[in-house]
Design an enzyme around this catalytic site. Sequence first.
Site, mmCIF file in Angstrom:
data_model
loop_
_atom_site.group_PDB
_atom_site.id
_atom_site.type_symbol
_atom_site.label_atom_id
_atom_site.label_comp_id
_atom_site.label_asym_id
_atom_site.label_seq_id
_atom_site.Cartn_x
_atom_site.Cartn_y
_atom_site.Cartn_z
ATOM 1 N N LYS A 73 11.681 6.318 -4.741
ATOM 2 C CA LYS A 73 10.065 6.655 -4.216
ATOM 3 C C LYS A 73 9.892 7.756 -5.278
ATOM 4 C CE LYS A 73 6.902 4.912 -1.828
ATOM 5 N NZ LYS A 73 6.374 3.642 -1.348
ATOM 6 N N GLY A 179 -8.281 -3.983 9.945
ATOM 7 C CA GLY A 179 -8.198 -3.397 8.545
ATOM 8 C C GLY A 179 -8.504 -4.646 7.520
ATOM 9 N N GLY A 181 -8.698 -3.990 4.191
ATOM 10 C CA GLY A 181 -8.804 -3.615 2.577
ATOM 11 C C GLY A 181 -8.093 -4.608 1.751
ATOM 12 N N VAL A 183 -5.049 -6.174 1.580
ATOM 13 C CA VAL A 183 -4.141 -7.189 2.118
ATOM 14 C C VAL A 183 -5.089 -7.656 3.004
ATOM 15 C CG1 VAL A 183 -2.150 -7.297 3.360
ATOM 16 C CG2 VAL A 183 -2.085 -5.587 1.643
HETATM 17 P P1 NAD Z 1 -6.236 -0.228 1.904
HETATM 18 O O1 NAD Z 1 -6.270 1.034 1.932
HETATM 19 O O2 NAD Z 1 -6.964 -1.202 0.854
HETATM 20 O O3 NAD Z 1 -7.105 -0.775 3.151
HETATM 21 C C1 NAD Z 1 -7.036 -0.408 4.620
HETATM 22 C C2 NAD Z 1 -8.243 -0.831 5.421
HETATM 23 O O4 NAD Z 1 -8.233 -0.313 6.706
HETATM 24 C C3 NAD Z 1 -9.500 0.049 4.817
HETATM 25 O O5 NAD Z 1 -10.544 -0.755 4.756
HETATM 26 C C4 NAD Z 1 -9.964 1.120 6.020
HETATM 27 O O6 NAD Z 1 -11.280 1.358 5.943
HETATM 28 C C5 NAD Z 1 -9.167 0.220 7.013
HETATM 29 N N1 NAD Z 1 -9.039 1.210 8.232
HETATM 30 C C6 NAD Z 1 -8.469 2.262 8.519
HETATM 31 N N2 NAD Z 1 -8.299 2.727 9.763
HETATM 32 C C7 NAD Z 1 -8.735 1.844 10.384
HETATM 33 C C8 NAD Z 1 -8.873 1.454 11.570
HETATM 34 N N3 NAD Z 1 -8.550 2.313 12.672
HETATM 35 N N4 NAD Z 1 -9.481 0.181 12.372
HETATM 36 C C9 NAD Z 1 -9.992 -0.629 11.263
HETATM 37 N N5 NAD Z 1 -9.864 -0.478 9.989
HETATM 38 C C10 NAD Z 1 -9.238 0.634 9.586
HETATM 39 O O7 NAD Z 1 -4.833 -0.796 2.306
HETATM 40 P P2 NAD Z 1 -4.027 -2.132 1.832
HETATM 41 O O8 NAD Z 1 -3.563 -1.998 0.581
HETATM 42 O O9 NAD Z 1 -4.715 -3.436 2.319
HETATM 43 O O10 NAD Z 1 -2.781 -1.857 3.025
HETATM 44 C C11 NAD Z 1 -3.009 -2.225 4.199
HETATM 45 C C12 NAD Z 1 -1.709 -1.520 5.028
HETATM 46 O O11 NAD Z 1 -0.349 -2.158 4.698
HETATM 47 C C13 NAD Z 1 -1.582 0.012 4.642
HETATM 48 O O12 NAD Z 1 -1.163 0.364 5.877
HETATM 49 C C14 NAD Z 1 -0.630 -0.435 3.556
HETATM 50 O O13 NAD Z 1 0.239 1.023 3.670
HETATM 51 C C15 NAD Z 1 0.541 -1.497 3.981
HETATM 52 N N6 NAD Z 1 0.987 -1.982 2.971
HETATM 53 C C16 NAD Z 1 0.218 -2.466 1.916
HETATM 54 C C17 NAD Z 1 0.819 -3.003 0.545
HETATM 55 C C18 NAD Z 1 0.202 -3.400 -0.355
HETATM 56 O O14 NAD Z 1 0.775 -3.950 -1.306
HETATM 57 N N7 NAD Z 1 -1.063 -3.044 -0.351
HETATM 58 C C19 NAD Z 1 2.307 -3.235 0.759
HETATM 59 C C20 NAD Z 1 2.984 -2.954 1.918
HETATM 60 C C21 NAD Z 1 2.395 -2.106 3.065
#
Ligand code: NAD
Length: 355
Positions: A73, A179, A181, A183
């Site tokens: 990392k 959430g 986002g 994913v």
């Molecule tokens: P992202 O930042 O695109 O989306 C996160 C979403 O969650 C946002 O739309 C935000 O508004 C929403 N959010 C935050 N707090 C909230 C709450 N209390 N209630 C409802 N919604 C809420 O993130 P992502 O890329 O979609 O990833 C989602 C999660 O998965 C994160 O924790 C990330 O660390 C984890 N993750 C992502 C990946 C990846 O490839 N993107 C890989 C491993 C783990």
Amino acid sequence: MRFSHETLVVRHGRRTEFPIIVALHSTILGPAVGGCRVRHYDDFQAAIEDALMLAEAMTYKAAVVDNGTGGGKSVACVPVDWSGFQSPDARTALFLDIAEIVDGFGGSYHVAPDVGSTADDMAVIARRTPHVAGLPLLFGGAGGTSHGTAIGLFAALKLAASKLFVSHDLAGLTVAVQGLGGVGSALLALLAHAKASVVATDLDQSKREMVEKSGARWVDAEAIAGQSCDILAPCALGGVLDGPTVAGLNCKLIVGAANNQLAHPEIEQAILARGITYVPDFVANAGGLAYSSGIEIHRLSAAASAKRVEDRIRGVLERAFEMQELGISLTKAAYRIAEDRLRAGGFTGPPAAFG
Ligand code: NAD
């Protein structure tokens, strides 16, 4: 501070003079792959601890799905008022600095996007080093990691559901998605296609239209964890499963993408005591790493890499469910599977800090 890592390097960026930290936990099973976190830290020691902890977590995430990569990392410590969040030139300078440091590892570390960095930033890094993953599609990359994470999450969700529920598909099951986002919104589409009944939420109200268009039901963010459902999919932030939330859960299975969903490791016992199955997050969300490594390190086609993600995540969960019958949790089982792979590869470090 625990230090069971192969390497810890701290350099000043040549252009920005910001401290850039690279921690390689293990390269026993392949080159270390892990994101570059760009954020401000009040305390420099906290930045080092973050890099060490996140690098170790990447070793286990890669090992559990037999990804042929190790764990690393990087962390770029930017000032609280860093202009690179708005200014393209300042941003380019930082990612060129990071690229030069990554290149110095000669391929034993491959950098990827993380909190604060994007696929486009990886394209800047690619100007100076080939040791970069999570590149945009136009650059022959996986186009970020959300797509692969969603593929793996959906495979984990289907496998776990097949163990718990009579029906072998998701039609008729209710899934609550927290959430939306990168994913969560991809998961929403996959669930709609599978004809699952979905309730979903995000803090961002503008996502409501997307939810309703998909045929799902929108609920307020604070109501999602207590929804009466078969499966809860936390896809927002870490630490969501704390004492009060677990006491109010109304589901039978938890499978989500958010990292570090358990507010503390002991909370898993409280979840299991309520008769709820918890699929470890580091397995459910390993698809992003596995998919982009498949394309960018193992040089597979997108279709072959997606199939590899599904097979690996299904495989590890099949084994973990078998081990669960011997009385250990799925989380402990997954750590054991990863640990066994690492030991077989010659890893001699201490057991996982968080296993
Ligand atoms: P992202 O930042 O695109 O989306 C996160 C979403 O969650 C946002 O739309 C935000 O508004 C929403 N959010 C935050 N707090 C909230 C709450 N209390 N209630 C409802 N919604 C809420 O993130 P992502 O890329 O979609 O990833 C989602 C999660 O998965 C994160 O924790 C990330 O660390 C984890 N993750 C992502 C990946 C990846 O490839 N993107 C890989 C491993 C783990």
